[in-house]
Design an enzyme around this catalytic site. Structure first.
Site, mmCIF file in Angstrom:
data_model
loop_
_atom_site.group_PDB
_atom_site.id
_atom_site.type_symbol
_atom_site.label_atom_id
_atom_site.label_comp_id
_atom_site.label_asym_id
_atom_site.label_seq_id
_atom_site.Cartn_x
_atom_site.Cartn_y
_atom_site.Cartn_z
ATOM 1 N N GLU A 152 0.804 -1.222 0.000
ATOM 2 C CA GLU A 152 0.000 0.000 0.000
ATOM 3 C C GLU A 152 0.839 1.275 0.000
ATOM 4 O OE1 GLU A 152 -3.610 2.040 2.637
ATOM 5 O OE2 GLU A 152 -2.324 0.518 3.554
ATOM 6 N N GLU A 251 -12.511 3.236 5.069
ATOM 7 C CA GLU A 251 -11.406 3.498 5.993
ATOM 8 C C GLU A 251 -11.298 5.007 6.215
ATOM 9 O OE1 GLU A 251 -7.112 1.406 6.513
ATOM 10 O OE2 GLU A 251 -7.147 3.103 5.138
#
Length: 276
Positions: A152, A251
């Site tokens: 990520e 998120e």
């Protein structure tokens, strides 16, 4: 809504007003069928009782665990992963089997391996060499259960070296070249990419087939969709058109009680036809 991708709630950033083990059931009560978590323990290797309690909380809630981070250190304190941290290599490697075991029990197949910050006194090349070794080990371990390791790009952490999709994909390509592992994919957090100046539309157009998971928050502020200026609905529609069929992780940060932070999403769109 321009897309029909299913949502999963990140219960490490949402529902934080509740004890962690209560959050899966609270997500279910809010209408969701799936949750994801950062590493839910303060240590790399929790006790068997701690693992059992977490597994039981997810199962009893009737939700699916769609994503789990490997241990990433002290996240509130600024750590962003152990993958490239030489002094903590044993912790990361000890954590791999525990993470895979939780995933195996709960049907989770996506595992985020945060790369780690650059460290004073350690050459970047040394960190990168170690990261390739550790990611290859993690990929081999999760392959046993048909899993995928996610890499990520992250914003808001100046010492974190992976900022764009290209940065993360270069790491994935190196792991594949040096170890033969093919089960590493990009975690495209559309908020992080946008904040870092990465063109989200371009990433989708160029790399949709390499994206293993998607997360969203609006910018600025990392709040719920609609609180900022990102065209998240359009970006998700673009991902779906490009062939992405996976989960979309919510998120984002909630200003008040987390249950109030889903008003933007009609209840009928919160569940999924992918049964827990």
């Amino acid at each position: 809504m321009k897309h029909r991708l299913p949502y999963t709630v990140n219960a490490s950033i949402l529902f934080t007003e509740l004890p962690l083990l209560e959050r899966p059931a609270t997500a279910k009560a809010a209408g969701f069928d799936a949750v994801e978590f950062w590493w839910p323990y303060a240590t790399a290797v929790p006790t068997d009782a701690e693992v059992d309690a977490f597994v039981r909380a997810v199962r009893d809630a009737g939700v699916r665990l769609t994503g789990l981070n490997f241990f990433a250190g002290d996240m509130p304190g600024g750590d962003r992963g152990l993958v490239s941290w030489p002094a903590r290599v044993a912790e990361f490697r000890d954590n791999i089997d525990v993470t895979v075991a939780i995933g195996e029990q709960l049907g989770c197949r996506s595992f985020n391996a945060l790369y780690g910050n650059r460290l004073d006194g350690v050459a970047p090349a040394e960190q990168d060499d170690l990261a390739v070794e550790n990611l290859a080990l993690a990929a081999k371990a999760v392959e046993r259960i048909g899993g995928t390791v996610l890499v990520e790009p992250v914003s808001g952490a100046p010492a974190y070296p992976l900022r764009t999709a290209t940065d993360a994909l270069a790491v994935i390509d190196r792991v594949a070249a040096e170890s033969g592992s093919r089960n590493l994919r990009l975690l495209a957090d559309l908020y992080h990419l946008a904040v870092n100046g990465d063109g989200v539309a371009g990433v989708i157009a160029a790399h949709a087939d390499r994206i293993g998971h998607v997360q969203i928050a609006d910018a600025p502020g990392r709040g719920a969709p609609g609180t900022g200026g990102l065209d998240l609905d359009g970006q998700l529609a673009g991902l779906q058109t490009a062939g992405y069929t996976g989960w979309v992780g919510l998120e984002y940060k909630s200003e008040g009680p987390s249950a109030d932070s889903f008003d933007w999403l009609p209840r009928e769109r919160r569940g999924s036809d992918r049964h827990a």
